[in-house]
Design a protein around this motif. Structure first.
Motif, short mmCIF file in Angstrom:
data_model
loop_
_atom_site.label_atom_id
_atom_site.label_comp_id
_atom_site.label_asym_id
_atom_site.label_seq_id
_atom_site.Cartn_x
_atom_site.Cartn_y
_atom_site.Cartn_z
N TYR A 61 0.84 -1.21 0.00
CA TYR A 61 0.00 0.00 0.00
C TYR A 61 0.87 1.25 0.00
N LEU A 62 0.44 2.24 -0.78
CA LEU A 62 1.12 3.53 -0.88
C LEU A 62 0.21 4.62 -0.34
N MET A 63 0.80 5.57 0.38
CA MET A 63 -0.02 6.62 0.98
C MET A 63 0.65 7.98 0.82
N ARG A 64 -0.19 8.97 0.55
CA ARG A 64 0.30 10.36 0.62
C ARG A 64 -0.36 11.01 1.82
N MET A 65 0.48 11.58 2.69
CA MET A 65 -0.05 12.18 3.91
C MET A 65 -0.36 13.66 3.66
N ASP A 66 -1.17 14.24 4.55
CA ASP A 66 -1.61 15.63 4.28
C ASP A 66 -0.54 16.67 4.57
N ASN A 67 0.64 16.24 5.05
CA ASN A 67 1.75 17.18 5.22
C ASN A 67 2.80 16.98 4.13
N GLY A 68 2.42 16.26 3.06
CA GLY A 68 3.30 16.11 1.89
C GLY A 68 4.26 14.93 1.99
N ILE A 69 4.25 14.22 3.12
CA ILE A 69 5.14 13.06 3.28
C ILE A 69 4.48 11.84 2.64
N HIS A 70 5.30 11.00 1.96
CA HIS A 70 4.78 9.80 1.33
C HIS A 70 5.18 8.58 2.17
N THR A 71 4.33 7.59 2.20
CA THR A 71 4.66 6.37 2.94
C THR A 71 4.32 5.15 2.09
N CYS A 72 5.01 4.07 2.36
CA CYS A 72 4.89 2.85 1.57
C CYS A 72 4.96 1.66 2.51
N TYR A 73 4.10 0.68 2.33
CA TYR A 73 3.96 -0.39 3.31
C TYR A 73 3.89 -1.76 2.65
N GLU A 74 4.66 -2.69 3.19
CA GLU A 74 4.59 -4.10 2.76
C GLU A 74 4.06 -4.90 3.94
N GLY A 75 3.02 -5.68 3.71
CA GLY A 75 2.50 -6.57 4.75
C GLY A 75 2.53 -8.00 4.25
N ASN A 76 3.07 -8.92 5.04
CA ASN A 76 3.21 -10.31 4.60
C ASN A 76 2.91 -11.24 5.77
N SER A 77 1.85 -12.02 5.65
CA SER A 77 1.49 -12.94 6.74
C SER A 77 2.01 -14.35 6.48
N SER A 78 2.80 -14.53 5.42
CA SER A 78 3.37 -15.85 5.11
C SER A 78 4.88 -15.71 4.95
N ALA A 79 5.50 -14.93 5.83
CA ALA A 79 6.94 -14.66 5.71
C ALA A 79 7.74 -15.93 5.99
N ALA A 80 8.48 -16.35 4.98
CA ALA A 80 9.26 -17.59 5.11
C ALA A 80 10.75 -17.31 5.22
N GLY A 81 11.12 -16.05 5.04
CA GLY A 81 12.55 -15.72 5.05
C GLY A 81 12.86 -14.68 6.09
N ILE A 82 12.93 -13.41 5.65
CA ILE A 82 13.22 -12.33 6.59
C ILE A 82 11.92 -11.95 7.28
N SER A 83 11.87 -12.05 8.61
CA SER A 83 10.62 -11.66 9.27
C SER A 83 10.81 -10.32 9.99
N ASN A 84 9.73 -9.57 10.01
CA ASN A 84 9.63 -8.33 10.80
C ASN A 84 8.29 -8.39 11.50
N CYS A 85 8.22 -9.34 12.45
CA CYS A 85 6.93 -9.59 13.10
C CYS A 85 6.74 -8.60 14.26
N TRP A 86 5.70 -8.80 15.05
CA TRP A 86 5.28 -7.85 16.08
C TRP A 86 6.44 -7.36 16.95
N HIS A 87 6.50 -6.09 17.13
CA HIS A 87 7.56 -5.38 17.88
C HIS A 87 8.86 -5.30 17.09
N LYS A 88 8.92 -5.97 15.93
CA LYS A 88 10.17 -5.96 15.15
C LYS A 88 9.90 -5.44 13.74
N GLU A 89 8.78 -4.76 13.56
CA GLU A 89 8.48 -4.20 12.24
C GLU A 89 9.61 -3.26 11.83
#
Ligand SMILES: NC(=O)c1ccc[n+]([C@@H]2O[C@H](COP(=O)([O-])OP(=O)(O)OC[C@H]3O[C@@H](n4cnc5c(N)ncnc54)[C@H](O)[C@@H]3O)[C@@H](O)[C@H]2O)c1
Length: 343
Positions: A222-250
């Motif tokens: 998902y891609l987002m444009r915030m109202d202060n001009g900052i852009h954000t980009c998000y990857e979500g994966n619930s089947s992570a088999a390699g590098i994980s960034n799970c809860w508290h480790k995002e």
């Protein structure tokens, strides 16, 4: 201050953790006087743990709210019950602190917010990940312009939930859009917190890998444009088999004018500047983290101090991002968050 009484709705899973934390950390400020759960074994367990008799244990939140007029109500049921349970609580005069996401639909979230407004009572939504030392430090770096202005943020959440029921109970694997409602609502809220802006436009894609343990979309970009001009980009994966960034480790990477900041698990701050050695340091500790921070903030609000930052009137802006993400996934069109907040 007098000890506050609390009715808890939802007594296992997160609710079980919450009851334990409240007993251990907030003993001098509040006491649990009633528990509601649809499961008898949960009620028996919590009744014993809290020393509550049958008259304080309920299977129906409407009945409980009418019978137990506590000083506030804490809700940790699955999302579809947050709205009706909050309506029952505030109509019986109880302020509410409720687990994320606000509700299961935008309509239910708005019904909940209207009931809170009508009752003129506090309602805080639990967004515990904001209250971690590394997230607070990243916000300070932005606010103090230590690396100049912020351009964009990349976020990554990746958990290995390839086994059924590895993410709590079965409902989370069986529901529609589990990633968005149960996972990304935290990360979208974090994008607002870290960027200092509210989301204006959101677009993206979602899917379900054939080998996932989920019945519906469980991964997405998902891609987002915030109202202060900052852009954000998000990857979500619930089947992570390699590098994980799970809860508290995002993983979050913030790109500033004069360098990039990376944070993930722990409290390490990593700052990269072109042509210079990487700077690594520990974020200053904070006195309360996560749920503990939120309950402290909420109890202070009940005592007349500052309202919770994640009160429903504000947190609906994070929930609207979930609804927008669901709809852009279905029709491929960019969404304006203002359209969801109107009316
Ligand atoms: N903030 C966090 O870090 C975090 C972590 C996990 C879950 N959550 C949230 O907490 C909520 C609960 O999730 P969970 O994993 O604990 O679920 P869960 O299924 O493990 O536990 C929910 C409890 O609520 C009870 N319940 C179900 N329907 C009920 C009803 N109508 N009335 C009363 N009790 C009812 C269930 O019997 C169960 O004991 C969800 O909204 C979830 O998103 C938040």
């Amino acid at each position: 201050m007098a000890i506050k009484s609390c009715l808890v709705i939802g007594g296992s899973g997160r609710g079980g953790g919450m009851i334990k934390m409240l007993k251990e950390q907030f003993n001098s400020r509040m006491e649990i006087v009633g528990v509601v759960d649809v499961k008898q074994d949960v009620l028996e367990h919590q009744g014993k743990a809290l020393g509550l008799g049958k008259n304080s244990l309920f299977t129906d939140f409407n009945e409980a709210c009418a019978a137990v007029k506590a000083d506030f109500c804490a809700i940790a049921t699955p999302p579809q019950f947050h709205s009706p349970a909050t309506v029952a609580a505030v109509e019986n005069g109880m302020p509410v602190i409720c687990e994320k996401p606000i509700a299961d639909t935008l309509e239910a979230a708005k019904t909940m917010m209207e009931a809170v407004k009508k009752a003129a009572l506090p309602c805080a939504i639990i967004q515990n990940y904001r209250y971690a030392a590394n997230k607070q430090e990243l916000v300070r770096i932005r606010e103090e312009e230590r690396l100049g202005r912020l351009q964009h943020i990349v976020g990554r959440y990746a958990c290995d939930y390839r086994r059924y029921e590895s993410w709590g109970k079965s409902w989370r694997h069986d529901m529609d859009f589990a990633l968005l409602f149960e996972g990304s609502v935290h990360h979208f809220d974090m994008m607002r917190f870290l960027s200092g802006g509210d989301c204006e436009t959101l677009m993206g894609l979602g899917w379900n890998p054939e080998w996932s343990s989920f019945k519906h979309h469980s991964s997405g970009f998902y891609l987002m444009r915030m109202d202060n001009g900052i852009h954000t980009c998000y990857e979500g994966n619930s089947s992570a088999a390699g590098i994980s960034n799970c809860w508290h480790k995002e993983y979050y990477r913030a790109e500033f004018e004069a360098g990039s900041v990376e944070i993930a698990g722990g409290n390490q701050m990593t700052i990269h500047r072109v042509g210079q050695e990487t700077e690594v340091y520990e974020a200053p500790a904070i006195s309360r983290t996560g749920h503990e921070y939120l309950f402290d903030e909420f109890l202070n609000w009940l005592d007349g101090r500052t309202p919770s930052a994640t009160r429903i009137e504000d947190n609906i802006k994070s929930f609207a991002m979930v609804i927008a993400a669901m709809e852009t996934t279905l029709d491929g069109q960019p969404k304006q968050i203002a359209d969801y907040l109107a009316g």
